[in-house]
Write a protein that holds these residues in place. Structure first.
Motif, short mmCIF file in Angstrom:
data_model
loop_
_atom_site.label_atom_id
_atom_site.label_comp_id
_atom_site.label_asym_id
_atom_site.label_seq_id
_atom_site.Cartn_x
_atom_site.Cartn_y
_atom_site.Cartn_z
N PRO A 19 0.83 -1.21 0.00
CA PRO A 19 0.00 0.00 0.00
C PRO A 19 0.86 1.26 0.00
CG PRO A 19 -0.83 -1.59 1.61
CD PRO A 19 0.46 -2.14 1.09
N GLY A 20 0.45 2.23 -0.80
CA GLY A 20 1.16 3.51 -0.85
C GLY A 20 2.23 3.60 -1.92
N ILE A 21 2.60 2.48 -2.54
CA ILE A 21 3.60 2.50 -3.61
C ILE A 21 2.88 2.60 -4.96
CG2 ILE A 21 5.48 1.25 -4.76
CD1 ILE A 21 6.18 2.07 -1.90
N LEU A 22 3.31 3.58 -5.78
CA LEU A 22 2.79 3.67 -7.15
C LEU A 22 3.82 3.00 -8.05
CD1 LEU A 22 0.55 4.75 -8.98
CD2 LEU A 22 1.94 6.82 -9.28
N PHE A 23 3.52 1.79 -8.49
CA PHE A 23 4.49 0.98 -9.23
C PHE A 23 4.47 1.35 -10.71
CE2 PHE A 23 6.31 -2.89 -11.07
CZ PHE A 23 7.37 -3.12 -10.21
#
Ligand code: AMP
Length: 173
Positions: A19-23
């Motif tokens: 959660p919170g990572i924009l891959f």
């Protein structure tokens, strides 16, 4: 066609792998022949002045760029891998990720003392991986001639962590 023409082939996957990572997901770009060629050509052109003898690819997506760059420049490839994958005598470095901590390894004889090395990966995020790769290269006597990335996430501040060595990135967010 330049790589800027193909930015739509890098897709954003929110909350991966945590959660919170924009891959930044590059497989659509890899699947598209002209886009892949534009990426490799751009990375080769952007690093030519670094005059590297060896491309060091960081597992696993870095391999996809390091090998064709080496082919194009008639240089060799060395591998930086996750722990437990390399069979021969190796050196190891711990590092902090955007999402967690990890280790990387390289064969102790992958780079000869004095060789000029270009460190290659798909994405520069926090710079922890690339910085650890540079420490591995230096620990066996290699000279870090530069870094090459397809994508740089500039807002994560990775570039300053890499010191004075030249950095090539084709697409910055
Ligand atoms: P870092 O050590 O934070 O610079 O992370 C770099 C490595 O993690 C690269 O090998 C990337 O493939 C991967 N990575 C980290 N963050 C992202 C992201 N937001 N999107 C895609 N890949 C990432």
């Amino acid at each position: 066609m330049s790589i800027q023409h193909y930015v739509h082939l890098i897709r954003d996957v929110p909350d991966f792998p945590k959660p919170g990572i924009l891959f930044k997901e590059i497989t659509p770009l890899l699947q598209h022949g002209p886009a892949l060629r534009a990426a490799i050509d751009g990375m080769v052109a952007g690093t030519r002045d670094m005059q590297a003898d060896v491309m060091v690819g960081i597992e696993s997506r870095g391999f996809l760029f390091a090998a064709p760059m080496a082919y194009a420049t008639q240089s060799g490839v060395a591998l930086i891998r996750k722990p437990g994958k390399l069979p021969a005598l190796k050196v190891r470095q711990a590092y902090a990720l955007e999402y967690g901590t990890d280790l990387i390894e390289m064969h102790a004889d992958a780079i000869l003392p004095g060789q000029r090395v270009l460190i290659v990966d798909d994405v520069l995020a926090t710079g922890g991986t690339a910085q650890a790769a540079a420490e591995l290269v230096a620990s066996v006597g290699g000279i870090v001639a530069g870094f090459a990335f397809l994508v740089e996430l500039g807002f994560l501040g990775g570039r300053p962590r890499l010191g004075d060595v030249p950095v090539c990135s084709l697409l910055t967010y």
